[in-house]
Design a protein around this motif. Structure first.
Motif, short mmCIF file in Angstrom:
data_model
loop_
_atom_site.label_atom_id
_atom_site.label_comp_id
_atom_site.label_asym_id
_atom_site.label_seq_id
_atom_site.Cartn_x
_atom_site.Cartn_y
_atom_site.Cartn_z
N PHE A 72 0.82 -1.21 0.00
CA PHE A 72 0.00 0.00 0.00
C PHE A 72 0.86 1.26 0.00
N PHE A 73 2.00 1.22 0.71
CA PHE A 73 2.84 2.40 0.83
C PHE A 73 3.75 2.61 -0.37
N ILE A 74 3.92 1.61 -1.22
CA ILE A 74 4.82 1.75 -2.37
C ILE A 74 4.39 2.88 -3.29
N PRO A 75 3.09 2.97 -3.71
CA PRO A 75 2.71 4.09 -4.59
C PRO A 75 2.84 5.45 -3.91
N LEU A 76 2.74 5.49 -2.58
CA LEU A 76 2.79 6.76 -1.85
C LEU A 76 4.21 7.20 -1.54
N LEU A 77 5.06 6.25 -1.13
CA LEU A 77 6.40 6.60 -0.65
C LEU A 77 7.52 5.91 -1.42
N GLY A 78 7.17 5.12 -2.42
CA GLY A 78 8.19 4.41 -3.18
C GLY A 78 8.67 3.17 -2.44
N ILE A 79 9.91 2.78 -2.72
CA ILE A 79 10.48 1.61 -2.07
C ILE A 79 11.65 2.04 -1.20
N GLY A 80 12.05 1.16 -0.30
CA GLY A 80 13.17 1.47 0.58
C GLY A 80 12.76 1.47 2.04
N LYS A 81 13.55 2.13 2.86
CA LYS A 81 13.34 2.09 4.31
C LYS A 81 12.14 2.91 4.77
N ILE A 82 11.87 4.04 4.11
CA ILE A 82 10.79 4.93 4.57
C ILE A 82 9.43 4.24 4.55
N PRO A 83 9.01 3.64 3.43
CA PRO A 83 7.71 2.94 3.46
C PRO A 83 7.70 1.78 4.44
N ALA A 84 8.83 1.10 4.60
CA ALA A 84 8.90 -0.01 5.56
C ALA A 84 8.68 0.51 6.98
N VAL A 147 9.04 -6.40 20.12
CA VAL A 147 9.32 -7.78 19.69
C VAL A 147 8.60 -8.08 18.38
N TYR A 148 7.34 -7.64 18.27
CA TYR A 148 6.61 -7.82 17.02
C TYR A 148 7.36 -7.15 15.86
N LEU A 149 7.78 -5.91 16.08
CA LEU A 149 8.39 -5.13 14.99
C LEU A 149 9.68 -5.76 14.51
N ILE A 150 10.49 -6.26 15.42
CA ILE A 150 11.76 -6.88 15.01
C ILE A 150 11.49 -8.09 14.14
N GLY A 151 10.44 -8.85 14.46
CA GLY A 151 10.08 -9.98 13.61
C GLY A 151 9.53 -9.54 12.27
N TRP A 152 8.61 -8.58 12.29
CA TRP A 152 7.98 -8.13 11.04
C TRP A 152 8.94 -7.36 10.14
N ALA A 153 9.99 -6.78 10.72
CA ALA A 153 10.94 -6.00 9.92
C ALA A 153 11.66 -6.85 8.87
N SER A 157 12.51 -6.43 3.44
CA SER A 157 13.33 -6.87 2.31
C SER A 157 12.54 -6.90 1.00
N PHE A 158 11.24 -7.17 1.09
CA PHE A 158 10.42 -7.27 -0.11
C PHE A 158 10.30 -5.95 -0.87
N ILE A 159 10.46 -4.82 -0.16
CA ILE A 159 10.34 -3.52 -0.84
C ILE A 159 11.66 -2.74 -0.78
N GLY A 160 12.75 -3.47 -0.70
CA GLY A 160 14.06 -2.83 -0.75
C GLY A 160 14.44 -2.10 0.51
N GLY A 161 13.83 -2.47 1.65
CA GLY A 161 14.14 -1.80 2.90
C GLY A 161 15.39 -2.31 3.57
N GLY A 162 15.94 -3.42 3.08
CA GLY A 162 17.14 -3.98 3.68
C GLY A 162 16.83 -4.75 4.95
N GLY A 163 17.84 -4.91 5.77
CA GLY A 163 17.67 -5.65 7.01
C GLY A 163 18.01 -7.12 6.85
N LEU A 164 17.84 -7.86 7.93
CA LEU A 164 18.19 -9.28 7.95
C LEU A 164 17.27 -10.12 7.10
#
Length: 217
Positions: A72-84, A147-153, A157-164
């Motif tokens: 949903f955030f891709i059309p609004l904010l593009g890809i990368g860390k910000i939409p994530a 704890v939820y966020l660390i798992g969901w983060a 990776s699917f939208i180029g946000g990086g991370g593990l």
């Protein structure tokens, strides 16, 4: 053991970078959640007529699939860390909001009346009475959300946000178990460390009287 050492020799710097990215995304989303959810929870405790509606909306958002929110955030904010970060922020709100509302509503009305009798303003009662007494419940929501966020983060990776998540999904796509483990194990460790540190912060920020009551219970 040798294969593990070879992996760290060839991917050690990348692992550190991905771990930092993962932590950055998670912490940024958590901070946004705290900034929004705690004041909103305090406000809703004073507006019971709309509290149920707002909680319901937050609960519905929580049920949305993570990938759908990211998409949903891709059309609004593009890809990368910000939409994530913004997508994860939405998921962080409900636990913190619900616990803040519950904690503030649970403050003894007699203590608030005593604060009024002492001439405290509304803001002074919030910061000197309500928040200190509600802090154990609020921090429980923050810990759960972190704890939820660390798992969901990992899904960033699917939208180029990086991370593990990069290691995990690369390993799944390439059928390389070492990459999956290199991503999954640090995520688990990060979640445990974060929960422990926030637990210590919760203990330190809880008034001594409440601490003693909890220890005696």
């Amino acid at each position: 053991m040798e294969s593990l050492m070879n992996f760290f020799n060839s991917n050690g710097n990348d692992l550190l970078m991905k771990t930092w990215e993962h932590l950055y995304i998670s912490i940024a989303a958590l901070i946004l959640g705290i900034i929004v959810a705690i004041p909103l929870g305090i406000l809703l405790a004073r507006l019971p007529k709309i509290a149920g509606f707002v909680m319901g909306v937050a609960g519905v958002i929580q049920t949305f699939p993570s990938l759908a929110i990211l998409a949903f955030f891709i059309p609004l904010l593009g890809i990368g860390k910000i939409p994530a970060i913004f997508a994860l922020f939405l998921y962080s709100v409900l636990p913190i909001l619900r616990n803040t509302y519950t904690g503030v509503k649970g403050v003894d009305e007699k203590l608030l009346e005593a604060g009024r009798g002492m001439g405290m303003t509304s803001l002074e009662r919030i910061f000197n009475v309500e928040i200190p007494l509600a802090i154990p419940v609020i921090m429980a929501g923050v810990r759960l959300s972190s704890v939820y966020l660390i798992g969901w983060a990992t899904l960033a990776s699917f939208i180029g946000g990086g991370g593990l998540g990069d290691f995990i999904f690369d390993g799944l796509n390439l059928f390389q178990t070492d990459l999956v483990i290199a991503g999954a194990v640090p995520v688990t460790i990060l979640a445990l460390i974060t929960d422990f540190l926030l637990g210590r912060l919760e203990y330190r920020s809880t008034p001594k009287g409440i601490r003693k009551q909890n220890e005696m219970a």
